[in-house]
Design an enzyme around this catalytic site. Structure first.
Site, PDB file in Angstrom:
ATOM      1  N   LEU A   1      36.264  57.890  58.931  1.00  0.00           N
ATOM      2  CA  LEU A   1      36.021  59.157  58.427  1.00  0.00           C
ATOM      3  C   LEU A   1      36.463  60.532  59.226  1.00  0.00           C
ATOM      4  CD1 LEU A   1      32.525  58.969  56.480  1.00  0.00           C
ATOM      5  CD2 LEU A   1      34.693  58.311  55.604  1.00  0.00           C
TER       6      LEU A   1
ATOM      7  N   SER B   1      38.758  49.869  41.769  1.00  0.00           N
ATOM      8  CA  SER B   1      38.843  50.416  43.074  1.00  0.00           C
ATOM      9  C   SER B   1      38.791  49.417  44.290  1.00  0.00           C
ATOM     10  CB  SER B   1      37.760  51.749  43.494  1.00  0.00           C
ATOM     11  OG  SER B   1      38.212  52.903  43.275  1.00  0.00           O
ATOM     12  N   ALA B   2      38.336  48.173  43.850  1.00  0.00           N
ATOM     13  CA  ALA B   2      38.311  47.107  44.492  1.00  0.00           C
ATOM     14  C   ALA B   2      38.749  45.742  43.787  1.00  0.00           C
ATOM     15  CB  ALA B   2      36.784  47.158  45.236  1.00  0.00           C
TER      16      ALA B   2
ATOM     17  N   GLU C   1      39.927  93.456  59.406  1.00  0.00           N
ATOM     18  CA  GLU C   1      40.211  95.100  59.568  1.00  0.00           C
ATOM     19  C   GLU C   1      40.184  95.358  61.078  1.00  0.00           C
ATOM     20  OE1 GLU C   1      38.017  93.056  58.060  1.00  0.00           O
ATOM     21  OE2 GLU C   1      36.992  94.131  56.172  1.00  0.00           O
TER      22      GLU C   1
END
Ligand code: AOF
Ligand code: ZN
Length: 352
Positions: free
Chosen positions: A208, A165-166, A57
């Site tokens: 990461l 996953s593995a 604003e």
């Protein structure tokens, strides 16, 4: 509620301004503002560029100068009524002689709220709710964090068609294609925390960070948070200087989220292993699941999520499918599934 066609167009524009790419994601929401004359012509526009800079604003008012008098301010969020990093927008709008304010979403921030009442008390005509859903979506995690007093949690994983996953020997590089990995970096970039457990740091030594498709580091990096009490070796890649890193010395998902909330973090990207995922799911602290499923089978190996203590079908945890998209093409294709948990998992953390 009645909004003129010009106000509707202006709100669409304000939402577009609020979504300007490159605005650093910080603790603040994305906000856009357009000033219109009584005839519906645009006088000025503004948007928020990150914590500590002008609110949308005041940015629009600064551009309009004297021309702000008598205008309608169309804003994506209820104007703030507090003095924080900048002064109250309500005061700025009143002083500039704005006659009417149309906003999309009421401000869920208890510190800044009260704008609507303050504007009305000053004799300004106020209406809200126009494209509220779009504004809430734009600031999904910010809104969630303020309403639930904890960050929004996205659990992301990659798995084979049979949910592995593995492989049995622990190897996991790479289950999904490069296209899926690039796509997951795009999602990482929208969060402000990457969360894993100490076990993942010790076992996989992930960096990461968020990288672009050419493997370049993005300028803005989420916080790398590692939860768990065990001491970590300082030679782990999470401790390199590519991004900030913090160890959250707890094994409790709720406590970890409370610590992150206290640091003004709104969106956690959970990328830890199956045990961390199970702990968050069991605690009812996963809000969204992004699964990259590779068209491949392993038949053995660890599951994407560890034991959830479910032994009978009546206790199955069901999710709701929000989106299914193929990522990549041909032999490079994987399926990205986005799901949410049904309402009961949205457990708020009570404030004390
Ligand atoms: C923004 N940009 O355009 C608007 C905001 O960090 P502060 O003290 O400047 O204030 C942040 C709060 O102000 C924010 O949480 C929201 O409630 C309100 N409005 N904030 O960063 C804006 N209009
Ligand atoms: Zn403000």
């Amino acid at each position: 509620m009645s909004f003129s066609p010009a106000e509707q167009r202006a709100m669409r524009r304000a939402l577009e301004l609020a979504s300007t790419p490159g605005v650093p994601l910080g603790p603040n929401p994305r906000v856009g503002c357009v000033l219109l004359t009584a005839q519906g012509t645009e006088v000025a526009e503004g948007y928020h560029r990150g914590a500590g800079t002008l609110h949308a604003e005041t940015a629009a008012l600064a551009e309009a100068g004297e021309d702000a008098r008598g205008t309608t301010a169309v804003v994506t969020l209820e104007p703030c009524n507090h003095t924080g990093r900048t002064g109250p927008c309500t005061r700025a709008l009143i002083d500039a002689g704005v006659k009417r304010v149309v906003f999309a979403q009421p401000d869920p921030n208890p510190v800044a709220t009260g704008g609507e009442a303050a504007l009305r008390a000053a004799g300004i005509d106020v209406e809200f709710g126009l494209m509220e859903r779009e504004s809430r979506r734009l600031n999904r995690a910010w809104t969630f964090a303020l309403e639930h007093h904890r960050p929004f949690v996205t659990w992301k994983f990659a798995a084979t068609l049979d949910g592995r996953s593995a492989a049995a020997d622990g190897t996991s590089r790479w289950i999904t294609s490069r296209a899926a990995r690039v796509d997951s970096h795009r999602l990482r970039a929208q969060c402000d925390v990457m969360l894993v457990g100490t076990g993942t740091v010790e076992a996989d030594d992930p960096e990461l960070t968020v990288r672009d498709e050419y493997d370049g580091l993005l300028a803005h990096q989420p916080l790398r948070a590692v939860m768990g009490v065990r001491a970590l070796r300082r030679d782990r890649r999470v401790f390199n200087d590519s991004a900030e890193t913090e160890q959250l010395r707890t094994r409790e998902p709720r406590e970890a989220l409370a610590l992150l909330h206290a640091r003004d973090r709104h969106h956690v990207f959970l990328e830890g292993g199956p045990h961390l995922a199970a702990a968050f799911v069991e605690a009812g602290l996963v809000d969204e699941v992004v699964a990259y499923v590779a068209p491949a089978l392993l038949g053995a190996g660890s599951n994407a999520v560890a034991d959830l203590g479910i032994s009978t079908i009546a206790d199955i945890r069901r999710l709701v499918v929000e989106d299914v998209t193929t990522v990549g093409t041909g032999a490079e294709a994987d399926v990205r599934m986005t799901m949410t948990f049904q309402a009961p998992t949205r457990t708020p953390i009570e404030r004390d």
